[in-house]
Write a protein that holds these residues in place. Structure first.
Motif, PDB file in Angstrom:
ATOM      1  N   ALA A  72       5.019  -5.717  -5.210  1.00  0.00           N
ATOM      2  CA  ALA A  72       4.488  -4.934  -4.084  1.00  0.00           C
ATOM      3  C   ALA A  72       5.591  -4.326  -3.233  1.00  0.00           C
ATOM      4  O   ALA A  72       5.470  -3.179  -2.777  1.00  0.00           O
ATOM      5  N   ILE A  73       6.690  -5.069  -3.007  1.00  0.00           N
ATOM      6  CA  ILE A  73       7.744  -4.568  -2.109  1.00  0.00           C
ATOM      7  C   ILE A  73       8.851  -3.834  -2.862  1.00  0.00           C
ATOM      8  O   ILE A  73       9.708  -3.216  -2.231  1.00  0.00           O
ATOM      9  N   SER A  74       8.845  -3.896  -4.179  1.00  0.00           N
ATOM     10  CA  SER A  74       9.887  -3.238  -4.976  1.00  0.00           C
ATOM     11  C   SER A  74       9.538  -1.769  -5.191  1.00  0.00           C
ATOM     12  O   SER A  74       8.422  -1.332  -4.871  1.00  0.00           O
ATOM     13  N   PRO A  75      10.449  -0.986  -5.753  1.00  0.00           N
ATOM     14  CA  PRO A  75      10.126   0.415  -6.085  1.00  0.00           C
ATOM     15  C   PRO A  75       8.958   0.549  -7.049  1.00  0.00           C
ATOM     16  O   PRO A  75       8.336   1.612  -7.116  1.00  0.00           O
ATOM     17  N   PHE A  76       8.636  -0.535  -7.807  1.00  0.00           N
ATOM     18  CA  PHE A  76       7.495  -0.485  -8.715  1.00  0.00           C
ATOM     19  C   PHE A  76       6.189  -0.228  -7.954  1.00  0.00           C
ATOM     20  O   PHE A  76       5.218   0.247  -8.525  1.00  0.00           O
ATOM     21  N   GLY A  77       6.166  -0.582  -6.667  1.00  0.00           N
ATOM     22  CA  GLY A  77       4.957  -0.418  -5.859  1.00  0.00           C
ATOM     23  C   GLY A  77       4.486   1.015  -5.754  1.00  0.00           C
ATOM     24  O   GLY A  77       3.319   1.270  -5.431  1.00  0.00           O
ATOM     25  N   GLY A  82      -2.906   4.490 -13.319  1.00  0.00           N
ATOM     26  CA  GLY A  82      -3.530   5.671 -13.893  1.00  0.00           C
ATOM     27  C   GLY A  82      -2.498   6.772 -14.008  1.00  0.00           C
ATOM     28  O   GLY A  82      -1.293   6.541 -13.847  1.00  0.00           O
ATOM     29  N   LYS A  83      -2.967   7.960 -14.297  1.00  0.00           N
ATOM     30  CA  LYS A  83      -2.062   9.105 -14.371  1.00  0.00           C
ATOM     31  C   LYS A  83      -1.556   9.441 -12.961  1.00  0.00           C
ATOM     32  O   LYS A  83      -2.189   9.075 -11.967  1.00  0.00           O
ATOM     33  N   PRO A  84      -0.417  10.139 -12.863  1.00  0.00           N
ATOM     34  CA  PRO A  84       0.145  10.434 -11.534  1.00  0.00           C
ATOM     35  C   PRO A  84      -0.811  11.145 -10.582  1.00  0.00           C
ATOM     36  O   PRO A  84      -0.724  10.967  -9.362  1.00  0.00           O
ATOM     37  N   GLN A 503      11.695   4.678 -14.428  1.00  0.00           N
ATOM     38  CA  GLN A 503      12.851   5.497 -14.791  1.00  0.00           C
ATOM     39  C   GLN A 503      12.410   6.913 -15.162  1.00  0.00           C
ATOM     40  O   GLN A 503      13.024   7.894 -14.736  1.00  0.00           O
ATOM     41  N   LEU A 504      11.311   7.007 -15.939  1.00  0.00           N
ATOM     42  CA  LEU A 504      10.791   8.332 -16.316  1.00  0.00           C
ATOM     43  C   LEU A 504      10.326   9.098 -15.083  1.00  0.00           C
ATOM     44  O   LEU A 504      10.574  10.303 -14.964  1.00  0.00           O
ATOM     45  N   GLU A 505       9.652   8.375 -14.181  1.00  0.00           N
ATOM     46  CA  GLU A 505       9.171   9.030 -12.959  1.00  0.00           C
ATOM     47  C   GLU A 505      10.349   9.465 -12.094  1.00  0.00           C
ATOM     48  O   GLU A 505      10.323  10.537 -11.483  1.00  0.00           O
ATOM     49  N   GLY A 506      11.409   8.633 -12.078  1.00  0.00           N
ATOM     50  CA  GLY A 506      12.612   8.998 -11.334  1.00  0.00           C
ATOM     51  C   GLY A 506      13.271  10.231 -11.928  1.00  0.00           C
ATOM     52  O   GLY A 506      13.718  11.117 -11.186  1.00  0.00           O
ATOM     53  N   ASN A 507      13.302  10.284 -13.263  1.00  0.00           N
ATOM     54  CA  ASN A 507      13.866  11.468 -13.925  1.00  0.00           C
ATOM     55  C   ASN A 507      13.050  12.714 -13.630  1.00  0.00           C
ATOM     56  O   ASN A 507      13.604  13.796 -13.395  1.00  0.00           O
ATOM     57  N   ARG A 508      11.700  12.547 -13.647  1.00  0.00           N
ATOM     58  CA  ARG A 508      10.833  13.692 -13.342  1.00  0.00           C
ATOM     59  C   ARG A 508      11.033  14.156 -11.909  1.00  0.00           C
ATOM     60  O   ARG A 508      11.094  15.356 -11.637  1.00  0.00           O
ATOM     61  N   LYS A 509      11.138  13.202 -10.988  1.00  0.00           N
ATOM     62  CA  LYS A 509      11.358  13.568  -9.584  1.00  0.00           C
ATOM     63  C   LYS A 509      12.709  14.255  -9.407  1.00  0.00           C
ATOM     64  O   LYS A 509      12.838  15.203  -8.647  1.00  0.00           O
TER      65      LYS A 509
END
Length: 570
Positions: A72-77, A82-84, A503-509
């Motif tokens: 909950a408190i990590s970046p995973f939160g 679901g889809k973005p 990591q993929l979401e970070g790359n997309r961002k």
């Protein structure tokens, strides 16, 4: 928040359905024909499990609490179930209501009075029975067994299943959680074995709750009327509830369970407020504060305390028993919570599934358990005798000590009845999905088969006597041991999926940010180039126009002077 509607495909039941129904039927046949031998075998197995693996249950449940808080408190939160671009399917109020309607609400109602009073009489190690400290410990341990730890257990399974279903497009099966670990082998006999184990644990656990709910409703009716409190009345209650749940099941999750959950949340809230206002209000308020403080300050010691230097069996028969029972419920609760949590972020999910139920557990147990202890310690008494004998009457006896007891007892029966219906509905839905190749829209026939099978299981074992229902409950808890190991593997699968997707979401961002910067830079550069080109063109055009104007003027002057070079006269 606006709700978003999703559609799901329907699939026919598969091989898991056939094998599971046969195994459940054989198990029920054993309990019906020879309940004493089933009770003996299950009790021996449970004693061995608690004695040999009690330390494992204590460690693993504490680890689950730490793990979900970390998520909950990590970046995973930030990740979404679901889809973005998915958004929640249900409003916050409906979602919270359905969390309790899935079956755990029955536990609150059944044990909210019973547990604190039981622990007041039969205390944890280090406390003297029937003392002020025993009462404080009773409330604290009651909350401890129903707050963070069980919901952390349910969260692990729910989070994994919601993510693989709605993010990875896998079917709604327990085996789907292992796709990151074993890939397509989840479709082989390995995956089928995992799903059958989950179905058996779910079916036996839910059938036990059917029996407990029927016992409490019958107990309540016998308390306020002349209706006898016996097995046949309990069977009649199960038949009525089965008919009512069929109507709810026909409406589907979006109408049946959702509507009843909203109604039940209101009924539970009214009953809770009534007891707080009309009951020993100051006593309840002080107990809430002291229980909350005691729970927070003793959470780690309670979570990691064993009694190797004591002959007391209290920890095994209470705390470890509850941890195993909650783990046996995890497939059912996890899959249902996953179904209703699509579109929420992991942080929002944890707030709803971990914090809100834990706070409600503290409020509920300190209100009802505190009121019962007040009656037992400073009032007319009698609650302790009921708890050690007819535990299903404890809630109604406590309400009987307050004004308007007839109305509140009817409300309590209504509350349990609706919980019973929604539990049956959600259980048949989950079992239908688990045995229909993971379809989130199982056929009505599959849901009805499981509904009748669960109702029949509870009915047969209630009639058989000789501890048949207790044996079933014990057997469901034994199934928790292999599932606890499955849950540890789920944690590994979660970390693998989340790390990769973050990591993929970070790359997309990062790409979107770079693209945005490029666009902004291009626009700024374009403005600069436009200005520069404009200035250059302005000078060029200015020179051209100046030259042209000069030529035109010279030409006009030349025409006016004529060939002699003198200006013509007008």
């Amino acid at each position: 928040m606006a709700e978003k509607n999703y559609s799901y495909s329907t699939k026919k039941p598969g091989i898991v359905f056939v094998i599971s129904t046969i195994l459940v039927a054989l198990f029920v046949l054993w309990g019906a024909t020879s309940p004493s031998t089933l009770q003996e075998a299950a009790s021996d197995a449970l004693s061995w499990m608690i004695e040999s693996f009690g330390w494992f249950y204590m460690l693993i449940t504490a680890f689950f609490v730490l793990f979900v808080i970390f998520l909950a408190i990590s970046p995973f939160g930030r990740l979404r179930l679901g889809k973005p671009d998915d958004r929640p399917e249900y409003s916050w109020f409906s979602w919270i209501g359905m969390l309790f309607a899935a079956g755990i609400g029955v536990g609150f109602v059944f044990w909210g009075v019973a547990e604190p009073v039981l622990y007041y009489l039969d205390t944890p190690v280090g406390y003297q029975p029937e003392t002020r400290q025993a009462a404080i410990a009773g409330l604290r341990y009651g909350v401890y067994h129903w707050a963070l730890h069980p919901w952390a257990i349910f969260s692990i399974v729910a989070l994994t299943l919601a993510y693989v279903q709605f993010r990875k497009d896998r079917p709604a099966l327990i085996s789907s959680a292992f796709y990151p670990l074993i890939g397509d082998r989840t479709d082989s006999w390995i995956g089928k074995t995992i799903d059958i184990l989950a179905v058996l644990a779910t079916c036996t656990g839910v059938a036990t709750t059917f029996g407990l709910s029927a016992m409490q409703i019958t107990g309540g009716l016998s308390y306020i009327s002349s209706i006898p409190n016996n097995a046949w009345t309990q069977i009649l209650i199960i038949i009525i509830v089965t008919c009512l749940f069929m109507i709810s099941a026909a409406k589907g999750v979006n109408k049946g369970i959702k509507l009843l959950s909203n109604v039940n949340l209101v009924v539970a809230g009214l009953l809770l407020l009534f007891v707080i206002i009309v009951g020993p209000t100051l006593f309840i308020a002080e107990n809430f504060v002291s229980t909350l403080g005691g729970y927070i300050s003793n959470l780690i010691p309670m979570s990691l305390t064993m009694t190797p230097f004591s002959d007391s069996e209290w920890l095994g028969t209470n705390t470890i028993f509850f941890w195993a029972w909650h783990i046996s419920w995890a497939p059912f609760m996890g899959l249902f919570i996953a179904r209703i949590s699509r579109g929420r972020t992991i942080r929002e999910f944890m707030a709803g599934v971990l914090i809100v139920p834990s706070l409600l557990a503290i409020i509920w147990f300190t209100t009802f358990g505190g009121t019962a202890l007040n009656v037992e310690m400073f009032g007319s008494g009698g609650i302790a005798e009921l708890v050690t004998g007819d535990v299903e009457l404890a809630l109604f006896a406590t309400l009987g000590e307050l004004p308007l007891s007839m109305i509140t007892n009817v409300l309590a029966i209504l509350l349990i009845l609706i919980f019973f219906i929604t539990s049956a509905d959600s259980a048949s839905y989950v079992l239908g999905a688990m045995t229909s190749k993971g379809s989130l829209a199982p056929t009505m026939a599959a849901k009805l088969v499981w509904g009748f099978l669960i109702a029949g299981t509870a009915s047969v074992l209630l009639l058989s006597g000789g501890g048949g229902l207790d044996a079933l409950q014990t057997a469901s808890i034994i199934a928790a041991l292999p599932f606890a190991i499955i849950m540890l593997l789920m944690v590994i699968a979660i970390l693998m999926m989340f790390s990769k997707d973050l990591q993929l979401e970070g790359n997309r961002k990062r790409k979107r940010r770079i693209s945005k910067i490029k666009t902004e830079f291009r626009e700024e550069l374009l403005d600069d180039v436009k200005t520069e080109v404009y200035d250059e063109m302005y000078e060029e055009i200015k020179q051209e126009v100046k030259t042209e104007m000069k030529d035109e003027i010279l030409e006009e002057l030349s025409e006016e002077e004529g060939p002699t070079g003198k200006r013509k006269k007008d």
